[in-house]
Design a protein around this motif. Sequence first.
Motif, PDB file in Angstrom:
ATOM      1  N   TRP A  69       8.980  30.439  23.753  1.00 26.28           N
ATOM      2  CA  TRP A  69       7.706  30.454  24.352  1.00 26.28           C
ATOM      3  C   TRP A  69       6.962  29.237  23.890  1.00 26.28           C
ATOM      4  CZ3 TRP A  69       4.017  30.503  20.790  1.00 26.28           C
ATOM      5  CH2 TRP A  69       4.238  31.145  19.695  1.00 26.28           C
ATOM      6  N   TRP A  71       2.887  27.453  23.874  1.00 24.47           N
ATOM      7  CA  TRP A  71       1.435  27.752  23.680  1.00 24.47           C
ATOM      8  C   TRP A  71       0.685  26.254  23.869  1.00 24.47           C
ATOM      9  CZ3 TRP A  71      -1.713  31.947  23.656  1.00 24.47           C
ATOM     10  CH2 TRP A  71      -2.957  31.759  23.303  1.00 24.47           C
ATOM     11  N   ASP A  72      -0.297  26.460  24.805  1.00 25.45           N
ATOM     12  CA  ASP A  72      -1.060  25.370  25.260  1.00 25.45           C
ATOM     13  C   ASP A  72      -2.392  25.501  24.496  1.00 25.45           C
ATOM     14  OD1 ASP A  72      -2.774  23.583  26.300  1.00 25.45           O
ATOM     15  OD2 ASP A  72      -1.719  23.500  28.030  1.00 25.45           O
ATOM     16  N   THR A  75      -5.805  25.432  26.699  1.00 27.60           N
ATOM     17  CA  THR A  75      -6.008  26.653  27.542  1.00 27.60           C
ATOM     18  C   THR A  75      -5.998  27.923  27.036  1.00 27.60           C
ATOM     19  OG1 THR A  75      -3.705  26.933  28.373  1.00 27.60           O
ATOM     20  CG2 THR A  75      -5.266  25.399  29.827  1.00 27.60           C
ATOM     21  N   LYS A  77      -3.418  29.469  26.202  1.00 28.17           N
ATOM     22  CA  LYS A  77      -2.612  30.376  26.959  1.00 28.17           C
ATOM     23  C   LYS A  77      -1.000  30.002  26.768  1.00 28.17           C
ATOM     24  CE  LYS A  77      -5.854  31.400  31.005  1.00 28.17           C
ATOM     25  NZ  LYS A  77      -5.910  31.431  32.236  1.00 28.17           N
ATOM     26  N   GLY A  79       2.629  29.391  27.936  1.00 27.70           N
ATOM     27  CA  GLY A  79       3.362  28.569  29.312  1.00 27.70           C
ATOM     28  C   GLY A  79       4.790  28.459  29.250  1.00 27.70           C
TER      29      GLY A  79
END
Length: 119
Positions: A69, A71-72, A75, A77, A79
Motif C-alpha cells: 500500500w 500513503w499520501d 491527503t 489517505k 492510494g
Amino acid sequence: MNHINPEVPPSGDSCVECDSIGSWWVHLRRCAACGHIGCCNDSLNRHSTAHAEATGHAIIQSFEPGEDWFWDFRTNKFGAGPELAPPHSHPEDQPAPGPADRLPEDWLLILSSRSRTAN
C-alpha cells in the motif's frame, strides 16, 4: 513535483536515522520519490514523516513483507501506485519491531507512555 520515482531503489533495509542514532522502530516505510527508508508514525521517532516534511516527498509505501500500500501525506489517505524498484520490503527474517538487538523489552510501555503524554 514528481512524488513517485519507480526506478529508484530503497536506501537500505532499515531506518536510516534510527540506525545512525542507535534507535529502533515498529514498522518501516519507503519514500516513493527517493527511496529513503524511515520508521512509521507508530515508532518512537517517526522518521518517515519527518523525511516527508523536510523534503516535500509526500508519498510513501509500506516496506513490510507482504504489504504494497501507498500513503499520501498531502491527503492523509491510502492510494495506489506503480511497482517500485526492488527490493519491496526489508528481509523477511528481520523482525518488526526491530532491530532485535536494539529493541527494549518494554518497547510497548515506552510507546504507550509517549502516546499518553502527546494527548
